[in-house]
Design a protein around this motif. Structure first.
Motif, PDB file in Angstrom:
ATOM      1  N   UNK A  21       0.818  -1.219   0.000  1.00 27.11           N
ATOM      2  CA  UNK A  21       0.000   0.000   0.000  1.00 27.11           C
ATOM      3  C   UNK A  21       0.849   1.267   0.000  1.00 27.11           C
ATOM      4  N   UNK A  22       2.165   1.116   0.026  1.00 28.99           N
ATOM      5  CA  UNK A  22       3.035   2.279   0.003  1.00 28.99           C
ATOM      6  C   UNK A  22       3.180   2.979   1.331  1.00 28.99           C
ATOM      7  N   UNK A  23       2.855   2.291   2.416  1.00 24.95           N
ATOM      8  CA  UNK A  23       2.967   2.885   3.749  1.00 24.95           C
ATOM      9  C   UNK A  23       4.429   2.883   4.205  1.00 24.95           C
ATOM     10  N   UNK A  24       4.688   3.520   5.335  1.00 22.25           N
ATOM     11  CA  UNK A  24       6.077   3.669   5.796  1.00 22.25           C
ATOM     12  C   UNK A  24       6.437   2.762   6.968  1.00 22.25           C
ATOM     13  N   UNK A  25       5.715   1.655   7.141  1.00 21.56           N
ATOM     14  CA  UNK A  25       6.014   0.648   8.161  1.00 21.56           C
ATOM     15  C   UNK A  25       5.823   1.145   9.587  1.00 21.56           C
ATOM     16  N   UNK A  26       5.027   2.158   9.815  1.00 20.68           N
ATOM     17  CA  UNK A  26       4.791   2.633  11.177  1.00 20.68           C
ATOM     18  C   UNK A  26       4.155   1.568  12.059  1.00 20.68           C
ATOM     19  N   UNK A  27       3.133   0.866  11.539  1.00 22.25           N
ATOM     20  CA  UNK A  27       2.425  -0.123  12.360  1.00 22.25           C
ATOM     21  C   UNK A  27       3.326  -1.292  12.708  1.00 22.25           C
ATOM     22  N   UNK A  28       4.034  -1.832  11.712  1.00 23.36           N
ATOM     23  CA  UNK A  28       4.880  -2.992  11.996  1.00 23.36           C
ATOM     24  C   UNK A  28       6.067  -2.608  12.872  1.00 23.36           C
ATOM     25  N   UNK A  29       6.635  -1.423  12.654  1.00 23.85           N
ATOM     26  CA  UNK A  29       7.734  -0.973  13.509  1.00 23.85           C
ATOM     27  C   UNK A  29       7.263  -0.794  14.949  1.00 23.85           C
ATOM     28  N   UNK A  30       6.038  -0.306  15.124  1.00 25.16           N
ATOM     29  CA  UNK A  30       5.484  -0.146  16.472  1.00 25.16           C
ATOM     30  C   UNK A  30       5.329  -1.507  17.140  1.00 25.16           C
ATOM     31  N   UNK A  31       4.890  -2.516  16.391  1.00 27.25           N
ATOM     32  CA  UNK A  31       4.719  -3.854  16.949  1.00 27.25           C
ATOM     33  C   UNK A  31       6.058  -4.416  17.426  1.00 27.25           C
ATOM     34  N   UNK A  32       7.084  -4.260  16.627  1.00 24.44           N
ATOM     35  CA  UNK A  32       8.414  -4.736  17.013  1.00 24.44           C
ATOM     36  C   UNK A  32       8.901  -3.972  18.241  1.00 24.44           C
ATOM     37  N   UNK A  33       8.682  -2.671  18.254  1.00 25.52           N
ATOM     38  CA  UNK A  33       9.117  -1.844  19.384  1.00 25.52           C
ATOM     39  C   UNK A  33       8.455  -2.298  20.686  1.00 25.52           C
ATOM     40  N   UNK A  34       7.157  -2.583  20.631  1.00 24.08           N
ATOM     41  CA  UNK A  34       6.425  -3.004  21.829  1.00 24.08           C
ATOM     42  C   UNK A  34       7.009  -4.297  22.380  1.00 24.08           C
ATOM     43  N   UNK A  35       7.245  -5.246  21.499  1.00 26.53           N
ATOM     44  CA  UNK A  35       7.828  -6.526  21.924  1.00 26.53           C
ATOM     45  C   UNK A  35       9.180  -6.301  22.607  1.00 26.53           C
ATOM     46  N   UNK A  36      10.028  -5.496  22.001  1.00 31.76           N
ATOM     47  CA  UNK A  36      11.359  -5.227  22.556  1.00 31.76           C
ATOM     48  C   UNK A  36      11.275  -4.411  23.841  1.00 31.76           C
ATOM     49  N   UNK A  37      10.362  -3.447  23.893  1.00 24.92           N
ATOM     50  CA  UNK A  37      10.198  -2.615  25.091  1.00 24.92           C
ATOM     51  C   UNK A  37       9.793  -3.466  26.294  1.00 24.92           C
ATOM     52  N   UNK A  38       8.849  -4.366  26.071  1.00 26.78           N
ATOM     53  CA  UNK A  38       8.406  -5.246  27.156  1.00 26.78           C
ATOM     54  C   UNK A  38       9.577  -6.089  27.649  1.00 26.78           C
ATOM     55  N   UNK A  39      10.315  -6.691  26.726  1.00 27.12           N
ATOM     56  CA  UNK A  39      11.448  -7.546  27.103  1.00 27.12           C
ATOM     57  C   UNK A  39      12.509  -6.761  27.868  1.00 27.12           C
ATOM     58  N   UNK A  40      12.838  -5.571  27.398  1.00 27.64           N
ATOM     59  CA  UNK A  40      13.864  -4.758  28.059  1.00 27.64           C
ATOM     60  C   UNK A  40      13.408  -4.293  29.438  1.00 27.64           C
ATOM     61  N   UNK A  41      12.136  -3.910  29.551  1.00 24.59           N
ATOM     62  CA  UNK A  41      11.604  -3.458  30.843  1.00 24.59           C
ATOM     63  C   UNK A  41      11.642  -4.593  31.861  1.00 24.59           C
ATOM     64  N   UNK A  42      11.219  -5.777  31.461  1.00 20.79           N
ATOM     65  CA  UNK A  42      11.231  -6.915  32.379  1.00 20.79           C
ATOM     66  C   UNK A  42      12.658  -7.267  32.798  1.00 20.79           C
ATOM     67  N   UNK A  43      13.576  -7.194  31.861  1.00 21.65           N
ATOM     68  CA  UNK A  43      14.994  -7.460  32.185  1.00 21.65           C
ATOM     69  C   UNK A  43      15.498  -6.446  33.206  1.00 21.65           C
ATOM     70  N   UNK A  44      15.177  -5.173  32.997  1.00 24.81           N
ATOM     71  CA  UNK A  44      15.588  -4.119  33.933  1.00 24.81           C
ATOM     72  C   UNK A  44      14.994  -4.333  35.330  1.00 24.81           C
ATOM     73  N   UNK A  45      13.792  -4.908  35.393  1.00 23.03           N
ATOM     74  CA  UNK A  45      13.114  -5.131  36.669  1.00 23.03           C
ATOM     75  C   UNK A  45      13.513  -6.465  37.301  1.00 23.03           C
ATOM     76  N   UNK A  46      14.406  -7.199  36.639  1.00 25.88           N
ATOM     77  CA  UNK A  46      14.877  -8.466  37.194  1.00 25.88           C
ATOM     78  C   UNK A  46      13.990  -9.656  36.906  1.00 25.88           C
ATOM     79  N   UNK A  47      13.066  -9.513  35.972  1.00 28.18           N
ATOM     80  CA  UNK A  47      12.200 -10.631  35.587  1.00 28.18           C
ATOM     81  C   UNK A  47      12.836 -11.290  34.367  1.00 28.18           C
ATOM     82  N   UNK A  48      13.743 -12.228  34.633  1.00 32.71           N
ATOM     83  CA  UNK A  48      14.457 -12.839  33.518  1.00 32.71           C
ATOM     84  C   UNK A  48      14.411 -14.362  33.551  1.00 32.71           C
ATOM     85  N   UNK A  49      14.437 -14.955  34.721  1.00 43.37           N
ATOM     86  CA  UNK A  49      14.394 -16.410  34.828  1.00 43.37           C
ATOM     87  C   UNK A  49      12.953 -16.884  34.924  1.00 43.37           C
ATOM     88  N   UNK A  50      12.714 -18.132  34.543  1.00 45.89           N
ATOM     89  CA  UNK A  50      11.346 -18.638  34.547  1.00 45.89           C
ATOM     90  C   UNK A  50      10.714 -18.597  35.936  1.00 45.89           C
TER      91      UNK A  50
END
Length: 171
Positions: A21-50
């Motif tokens: 559709x000629x879009x600039x990947x805003x939606x897909x980039x946001x989805x990737x960002x959310x996934x990474x943000x959640x992972x980084x936040x949990x790591x910072x808070x010490x939620x890393x082991x099962x």
């Protein structure tokens, strides 16, 4: 309609649609960002082991039957990417889809149940049927399994449910 069987697959389909559709990947980039943000936040808070993570199962419905452990599904990805442990996953079984009744959920004793949006009852009714008030049941929106950017909202919502001290508010 095409339904990718993973969160990353949804990101790719959204990216493909944006390209066509000629879009600039805003939606897909946001989805990737959310996934990474959640992972980084949990790591910072010490939620890393099962042991540090919440436990959850996805309960899907098909033909009026209840299934657990749909490894490779978008909703199971939500459990993983939102910092949870899929209690119904067994490394020794390749399919990881088990037809069950409520006793199986009680035996797994998850912190959360993510209930298929196609279940016709309410989350409260399902919780009553489990009979354990310590297990939080959350009924999903049907559209979260589609190729639309609702998957990003679904992931954020699940992370907010699992860790309300770390994630809150709108996406």
């Amino acid at each position: 309609t095409f339904y990718p069987n993973s969160y990353d697959g949804i990101v790719q389909v959204v990216r493909d649609i944006e390209t066509v559709t000629g879009a600039d990947h805003d939606a897909s980039d946001q989805m990737v960002y959310i996934k990474e943000y959640i992972a980084e936040t949990l790591e910072e808070k010490g939620v890393s082991d099962s042991e540090d993570k919440v436990s959850a199962v996805y309960v899907s419905y098909s033909g009026g039957k209840m299934y657990l452990g749909n490894q490779g599904s978008v909703t199971v990805d939500f459990i993983l990417f939102a910092g949870g442990v899929n209690s119904a996953y067994d490394e020794d079984i390749s399919a990881n889809r088990y037809e069950v009744d409520f006793t199986a959920i009680i035996q797994l004793d998850p912190d959360f149940v993510l209930l298929d949006g196609y279940y016709t009852g309410t989350a409260e009714e399902f919780s009553d049927d489990i009979g354990n008030a310590d297990i939080v049941v959350y009924k999903l929106n049907k559209s979260w399994n589609s190729y639309c950017p609702d998957a990003a909202e679904g992931l954020w919502t699940v992370a907010s449910l699992f860790y309300p001290d770390y994630f809150e508010g709108e996406l």
